[in-house]
Design an enzyme around this catalytic site. Structure first.
Site, PDB file in Angstrom:
ATOM      1  N   ASP A 101      44.997 -36.771  -0.553  1.00 12.98           N
ATOM      2  CA  ASP A 101      46.159 -37.157   0.188  1.00 12.98           C
ATOM      3  C   ASP A 101      45.950 -38.432   1.078  1.00 12.98           C
ATOM      4  O   ASP A 101      45.275 -39.342   0.480  1.00 12.98           O
ATOM      5  CB  ASP A 101      46.505 -35.880   1.084  1.00 12.98           C
ATOM      6  CG  ASP A 101      47.844 -36.301   1.909  1.00 12.98           C
ATOM      7  OD1 ASP A 101      49.040 -36.010   1.195  1.00 12.98           O
ATOM      8  OD2 ASP A 101      47.735 -36.474   3.023  1.00 12.98           O
ATOM      9  N   HIS A 295      50.764 -30.159  -5.086  1.00 13.52           N
ATOM     10  CA  HIS A 295      49.862 -31.265  -4.269  1.00 13.52           C
ATOM     11  C   HIS A 295      48.705 -30.952  -3.771  1.00 13.52           C
ATOM     12  O   HIS A 295      47.784 -31.736  -3.614  1.00 13.52           O
ATOM     13  CB  HIS A 295      50.765 -31.702  -3.024  1.00 13.52           C
ATOM     14  CG  HIS A 295      50.406 -32.883  -2.231  1.00 13.52           C
ATOM     15  ND1 HIS A 295      49.949 -33.965  -2.761  1.00 13.52           N
ATOM     16  CD2 HIS A 295      49.832 -32.738  -0.971  1.00 13.52           C
ATOM     17  CE1 HIS A 295      49.565 -34.904  -1.863  1.00 13.52           C
ATOM     18  NE2 HIS A 295      49.377 -34.242  -0.680  1.00 13.52           N
TER      19      HIS A 295
END
Length: 318
Positions: A101, A295
């Site tokens: 991320d 994610h």
């Protein structure tokens, strides 16, 4: 199993809390938003057992690390200086840098701008796309127009903080395990009005997915109950500043060995494609697309991610 130990080190004028395990070549693990060192709980012992010194800091602004108040304290330049200073504090000249991320953005940029310190790089969930043709907030406004976008919502100081901090357990439960509010293609997100918040229209699930236990969630809740959300959100508020401060990213290539890992179902695949990265990262290995993962890939599918990391690390020049 290798024991994870904790200490605080000084770097770039601040104190960072680090979790570490093992001995051997240094592997630096950088988390994203809204996470902490704990996001790497499955990787630390696995990489340590394979013969690496693995270090996962709480990035500045998170967990038990220092949390400067100023927005500009979270620019990419400051974060990169934290990382090189951390290598110095550990007495290491080089490391393999791994990020997820926002940690992926930090890892890619570190490898691009400090190639003498990072002998290889792994990015997870966020590809390296170089420098945008215009300041990112302008680009996103053009791309998404009337569609609500979390990055733009995060720009106004105090707004998202108030929303998340009103009920931190519910906020984190929703962000990690609810419908992905970071997905601009989602019908729920596309139905939002400009005045809506991140959590608008999203339900906190009663039952967590198998990869996230109630104890795991409680750890993140404890960390954010102490730190609040301002510091992590300030990273988003520096995107345009980074664009102005780091123009060299428009032409600088990453020449080190590189790997990209992403969940098969990560919504980012729709608007951050992998293909353009290959021109900027000429020694990119075949990307690893993890079946079934969204994610939070290294937490969701630790066995697959650990296998990919170890295969990559073992294939590096000694």
């Amino acid at each position: 199993m290798s024991v994870i130990t904790h200490r605080t080190v000084k770097t770039n004028g601040i104190h960072l809390h680090i979790a570490e395990a093992g001995q051997g070549p240094l592997v630096l693990l950088l988390h994203g938003w809204p996470e902490s060192w704990y996001s790497w709980r499955h990787q630390l012992p696995a990489l340590a057992a394979a013969g690496y010194h693995v270090v996962a800091p709480d990035v500045r602004g998170y967990g038990q690390s220092d949390k400067p108040w100023e927005i500009e304290a979270y620019s990419m330049k400051q974060l990169l200086a934290d990382c090189t200073g951390l290598l110095d504090a550990l007495g290491e000249k080089t490391a393999v840098i791994v990020g997820h991320d926002w940690g992926a953005a930090m890892a890619w940029t570190s490898a691009a701008l400090h190639p003498e310190r990072y002998r290889a790089v792994v990015g997870m969930s966020v590809p390296h796309l170089g420098r945008a043709p215009m300041p990112p907030t302008q680009l996103f406004q053009q791309m998404f127009q009337d569609t609500w976008l979390y990055i733009l919502y995060f720009q106004q100081p105090g707004v998202a903080e108030a929303e998340f901090e009103a009920d931190i357990p519910k906020a984190l439960r929703t962000i990690f395990a609810g419908p992905p509010g970071y997905d601009p293609m989602s019908p729920i997100v596309r139905a939002k009005k400009r005045s809506d918040g991140y959590l608008t229209g999203l339900d906190a699930p009663a039952t967590l997915p198998a990869w996230l236990t109630e104890e795991d969630l409680a750890y993140f809740v404890k960390e954010f109950s102490g730190s609040g959300f301002r510091s992590g959100l300030n990273r988003y508020r520096n995107m345009d500043r980074d664009w102005h401060e780091l123009p060299e990213l428009a032409t600088t290539k990453i020449h080190q060995p590189a790997l990209f890992v992403i969940g098969e179902q990560d919504p980012g695949r729709a608007f951050a494609p992998i293909e353009p990265m290959k021109a900027l990262v000429p020694h990119l290995r075949e990307p690893v697309i993890v079946p079934g993962a969204l994610h939070w890939v290294q937490q969701e599918r630790p066995a697959e991610v650990n296998a990919a990391l170890l295969a990559f690390l073992k294939g590096l020049p000694t």
